[in-house]
Design a protein around this motif. Structure first.
Motif, PDB file in Angstrom:
ATOM      1  N   GLN A 288      42.555  39.776  32.601  1.00 27.40           N
ATOM      2  CA  GLN A 288      42.551  40.950  33.468  1.00 27.40           C
ATOM      3  C   GLN A 288      41.143  41.544  33.574  1.00 27.40           C
ATOM      4  O   GLN A 288      40.698  41.954  34.657  1.00 27.40           O
ATOM      5  N   PHE A 289      40.454  41.559  32.457  1.00 26.73           N
ATOM      6  CA  PHE A 289      39.087  42.074  32.455  1.00 26.73           C
ATOM      7  C   PHE A 289      38.208  41.256  33.388  1.00 26.73           C
ATOM      8  O   PHE A 289      37.460  41.807  34.214  1.00 26.73           O
ATOM      9  N   LEU A 290      38.269  39.940  33.270  1.00 31.18           N
ATOM     10  CA  LEU A 290      37.414  39.072  34.082  1.00 31.18           C
ATOM     11  C   LEU A 290      37.670  39.259  35.566  1.00 31.18           C
ATOM     12  O   LEU A 290      36.734  39.361  36.370  1.00 31.18           O
ATOM     13  N   LEU A 291      38.930  39.301  35.951  1.00 32.44           N
ATOM     14  CA  LEU A 291      39.253  39.395  37.368  1.00 32.44           C
ATOM     15  C   LEU A 291      38.919  40.774  37.938  1.00 32.44           C
ATOM     16  O   LEU A 291      38.340  40.885  39.019  1.00 32.44           O
ATOM     17  N   LYS A 292      39.283  41.833  37.203  1.00 26.65           N
ATOM     18  CA  LYS A 292      39.064  43.184  37.741  1.00 26.65           C
ATOM     19  C   LYS A 292      37.583  43.544  37.807  1.00 26.65           C
ATOM     20  O   LYS A 292      37.154  44.265  38.715  1.00 26.65           O
ATOM     21  N   THR A 293      36.805  43.079  36.869  1.00 24.92           N
ATOM     22  CA  THR A 293      35.370  43.411  36.880  1.00 24.92           C
ATOM     23  C   THR A 293      34.580  42.477  37.787  1.00 24.92           C
ATOM     24  O   THR A 293      33.362  42.618  37.909  1.00 24.92           O
ATOM     25  N   ALA A 294      35.238  41.543  38.433  1.00 23.50           N
ATOM     26  CA  ALA A 294      34.542  40.630  39.349  1.00 23.50           C
ATOM     27  C   ALA A 294      34.002  41.366  40.572  1.00 23.50           C
ATOM     28  O   ALA A 294      33.174  40.822  41.310  1.00 23.50           O
ATOM     29  N   VAL A 295      34.450  42.607  40.813  1.00 22.06           N
ATOM     30  CA  VAL A 295      33.931  43.381  41.953  1.00 22.06           C
ATOM     31  C   VAL A 295      32.553  43.962  41.657  1.00 22.06           C
ATOM     32  O   VAL A 295      31.895  44.503  42.549  1.00 22.06           O
TER      33      VAL A 295
END
Length: 872
Positions: A288-295
């Motif tokens: 979840q961290f990796l995907l959400k902080t991809a912005v």
């Protein structure tokens, strides 16, 4: 919005982009690549080009850390496609090497409206060259740069790169630089993707050192064939071999599945496939961290917590510990970013699987950046979230800062705004129009104002002010700027009255534009109109501005006086000129503003020459040089040096001017830079004085072509005078008279006198011939106003003490006249000495006296003057 005499700090720049990335230590040593980088130090440029994930930055980072030299690092991004911002980062990268380094360059780029990239780079190179140490500049991710002015500036920098400076560029694609020519001259060392690929031996070593696994020949061949030595792919395979990439069993299973995969995926497909494997082996929290902080383009613990709505920042710590392509951006390891390739793959996955939450993630990011004072990133994420109301609010609140530093960004943001938002909000419309006008898109700017103006009477008070001031004043300022851009002087004056009434007097938005605060480099004629030779406009608009001025010690007060003084000098009203330039010089020195006192003092030097005081003129040049050096206004040194070169040419010492030409980095066949007008015409004068007729004429034609398009009246008129004198020297009198006529027609509209008078007696013959032939050579011959102007000009030469050949020749002694007559017959110095029974040294001394008394540079001009004596 007031211009400052001191340079702005560079606090608006992201300092993390200036730090060398923290990559950790690489287990596999690659001495052959480091030798290539070492070899590159013997050339001007080392270029490392390869797609994402080939280890370009890692290689350069580890190499530069082992070098004994000073270096500056810049991690570029798409927002750096602005010449001023790019130059600011370049200066910021150099500053740690020596405090105050390149302050003059910073002042130049910040105070000059239409700056010259060649001038900026010349100033930068001069400062670097003065350092007693080797410097390496690294530009990482140069592929993001598409702005042509930056490519041109870097080309110029590499062409004249100081010996103590070396460039390293890392890019995914070939930069728009003269690479073939540099390669042919052995000025370039290249490292490509083929050089960066891991060999079979290096792949074997990587697996043995990382997961203690000895690969079989089959496994090694498979990995080499499928990844083609692509480092990022190998790293993801290792990461996929267990939660933290260290499980030998999991690695074996992954390699088995990788071997069995039937198709030969291209790099993008392999990366996507491997990303799935990496994500699948992470905990749910980390996923979840990796995907959400991809912005995010960069992140820290606080920002990550705000994005994922979680109290603890443990996920960031886990991701860093797992080596998940997170690169530290500062020495304290507070800020991180994803490896560009990995971040892009994560963002693609996010938009495919969770598209509905992407706007909210951007909104949270915008909120955090706004709270913490990062306006640009706050607006960037608000626009990405399509939260245009928030973006609008932020832009209006931080208008002054954004207009100062982010003009390209503003235009890009406005391009994504809904049309009705731009026109229904007058404050936003003014900023949009301002951005457009800055890039000379005047019609679009006017259209924006026209469509927004009806909403000025909406009654909504928040729409009626900008920075707490009357929005109507800003609309008037924009209208004024547009009129000035079109040379609609009368309309501009009317709008300026409204600006002064609504915005509390002169000195706010439009004054810098009206006055032309360092408008186009370091030319001598000051002011918005002066740069284009507009004496009439300057004298019509500037005096009323002075009458309304509140402070007699303000920058603009001095600027106005200097500009008016220069115009009066050109009109040959020397008394008025002295009055104004004295005030301008005084204010400029008090404010320590070289843009005011340099042209003022150099105008005083020209007045000294007009009075026949050559030594006083040289003394004034030395004074202005000392004052400029005292305040480190090095950006004005080129024009000061060029002025001194003109004095040497006029004094008959072209050899001193030739030394100036060797150092000024101007090329006869090089690019014509309009901001270096004074220097370029000085070089033309030098070529004429050195009798390099063919080169001089060719250069003059190239200059005229550019300055005609730029509508530089004074420049074109001056170049035509020099062409006329050149043709006269070649005995092509009919062509010379035509060129002089072209110059007179150009100068007539503004009433120039000193432009011709300063040429002295050497122009007298041509002017006399022109007067005799004007009815047949001049299209304006029947114009009574033109006749009055030229008659006044001709009378000036006749009335000016010592201007006519007769008066000048009367200054010579009998022996000097004998020498001059023998010169006219073609005698050499030795022959003259024998004829007059004297020494060669005595003849040389007589020649020197003759040139000085006749105000000429060489024997040809002296002989020509003698001919005039018999023609007139």
């Amino acid at each position: 919005m007031y211009p400052q005499s001191e340079s702005r700090p560079l606090s608006h720049l992201l300092q993390t982009k200036l730090h060398i990335p923290g990559t950790g230590s690489t287990l596999v040593q690659r001495p052959s690549l480091r030798r290539l980088l070492d070899q590159g130090l013997g050339a001007k440029l080392t270029l490392v080009t390869a797609p994402a994930g080939f280890g370009k930055s890692t290689l350069i980072t580890e190499w530069i850390r082992q070098q004994p030299y000073s270096y500056g690092w810049i991690s570029l991004d798409g927002r750096d496609n602005d010449l001023v911002r790019f130059m600011e980062y370049l200066i910021a990268a150099l500053r740690p090497i020596q405090p105050g380094l390149c302050d003059s360059v910073l002042q130049y780029i910040q105070e000059t409206r239409n700056l010259s990239v060649e001038t900026a780079m010349t100033l930068l190179m001069n400062e670097v060259q003065a350092l007693n140490q080797e410097i390496i500049i690294i530009l990482d991710d140069y592929h993001v740069i598409c702005e042509s002015s930056i490519h041109h500036g870097l080309t110029f920098l590499l062409t004249y790169l100081p010996r103590n400076m070396h460039m390293v560029i890392a890019s995914r694609s070939e930069p728009q630089l003269p690479l073939p020519a540099m390669l042919a001259r052995r000025q370039l060392v290249r490292i490509s993707a083929n050089d960066l690929r891991f060999t079979a031996d290096e792949i074997r070593e990587l697996f043995e050192l990382t997961v203690e696994k000895r690969l079989t020949k089959e496994e090694l061949a498979c990995l080499e064939r499928r990844t083609e030595g692509w480092i990022a792919g190998l790293q993801m395979i290792l990461l996929s071999g267990g939660e933290y990439g260290v499980s030998t069993t999991e690695t074996n299973l992954f390699i088995d599945s990788f071997k069995q995969h039937p198709s030969e995926e291209v790099e993008g497909d392999i990366a996507d496939y491997l990303t799935e494997e990496v994500l699948a082996r992470q905990s749910p929290d980390v996923q979840q961290f990796l995907l959400k902080t991809a912005v995010l383009e960069r992140m820290n613990e606080s920002l990550c917590r705000h994005i994922i709505q979680k109290e603890s920042g443990q996920s960031l710590y886990e991701a860093v510990q797992a080596g998940l392509f997170l690169i530290p951006l500062d020495r304290d390891r507070v800020w991180y970013r994803y490896h560009h390739m990995f971040g892009r793959l994560l963002y693609n996955r996010l938009t495919r699987q969770y598209a509905e939450i992407v706007p909210e993630l951007h909104r949270r990011a915008s909120e955090w950046f706004r709270i913490n004072g990062y306006t640009v990133e706050a607006v960037e994420h608000a626009v990405a979230a399509t939260d245009f109301n928030t973006a609008c609010e932020l832009i209006v609140q931080e208008a002054s800062e954004l207009l100062r530093n982010e003009m390209h960004m503003l235009l890009r943001w406005f391009g994504q705004f809904p049309e009705n938002l731009l026109t229904h909000n007058p404050a936003l419309a003014v900023l949009y129009a301002w951005s457009l006008a800055t890039f000379d898109r005047l019609e679009e700017a006017e259209d924006v104002l026209d469509r927004a103006e009806p909403y000025l009477d909406s009654g909504e008070t928040e729409l009626q002010s900008l920075n707490g001031e009357d929005i109507l004043g800003y609309f008037a300022a924009m209208r004024c700027m547009i009129c000035l851009g079109r040379n609609e002087t009368e309309k501009a004056v009317v709008y300026n009255e409204e600006i002064m009434r609504r915005l509390g007097g002169v000195g706010n938005i439009s004054t810098a534009y009206i006055v032309g605060y360092n408008h186009d480099g370091e030319s001598l004629l000051r002011g918005r109109f002066g740069f284009f030779g507009g004496l009439k406009q300057t004298l019509a608009i500037y005096p009323p501005l002075i009458a309304r001025w509140q402070s007699a010690h303000d920058h603009f007060y001095g600027y106005l006086h200097t500009a008016i003084g220069e115009c009066y000098y050109e009109r040959d009203d020397l008394a008025q000129a002295e009055k104004y330039v004295n005030i301008g010089a005084s204010v400029g020195l008090k404010c320590e503003n070289a843009g005011i006192f340099v042209p003022a003092l150099l105008t005083k030097a020209r007045m000294s020459l007009a009075h026949g005081e050559q030594e006083a003129a040289f003394a004034l040049v030395q004074e202005v040089r000392n004052q400029a050096l005292r305040i480190h206004a090095l950006s004005f040194m080129p024009v000061i040096d060029a002025f001194e070169a003109r004095l040497f040419i006029r004094a008959g010492q072209p050899q001193h001017a030739a030394r100036w030409a060797e150092n000024c980095r101007l090329q006869v066949d090089g690019w014509i830079d309009p901001s270096r007008e004074f220097e370029q015409i000085t070089l033309l004068r030098l070529l004429v004085s050195l009798d390099d007729g063919e080169t001089a004429y060719r250069y003059a034609e190239r200059l005229v072509q550019v300055y005609e398009l730029k509508n530089r009246k004074a420049a074109v008129a001056e170049i035509r005078i020099l062409q006329a004198l050149l043709l006269e020297r070649q005995k092509n009198l009919s062509a010379a008279v035509k060129k002089l006529d072209q110059s007179l027609v150009r100068a007539f509209s503004e009433g120039y006198i000193r432009l011709f008078a300063d040429e002295g007696a050497k122009l007298y013959r041509l002017l006399t011939l022109w007067k005799r032939q004007r009815s047949s050579v001049s299209k304006r011959a029947q114009d009574p106003f033109f006749q009055d102007y030229t008659d006044t000009l001709f009378s000036f030469f006749q009335e000016e003490d010592g201007a006519s050949p007769q008066h000048l020749l009367s200054r010579l002694t009998r022996q000097e006249m004998n020498v001059l007559n023998l010169l006219a017959q073609g005698f050499a110095n030795r022959d003259i000495a024998e004829t007059l029974s004297t020494s060669t040294e005595t003849v040389k001394r007589h020649c020197k006296n003759i040139y000085k008394k006749l105000s000429v540079s060489n024997r040809h001009e002296a002989v020509s003057l003698l001919s005039d004596h018999f023609i007139v």
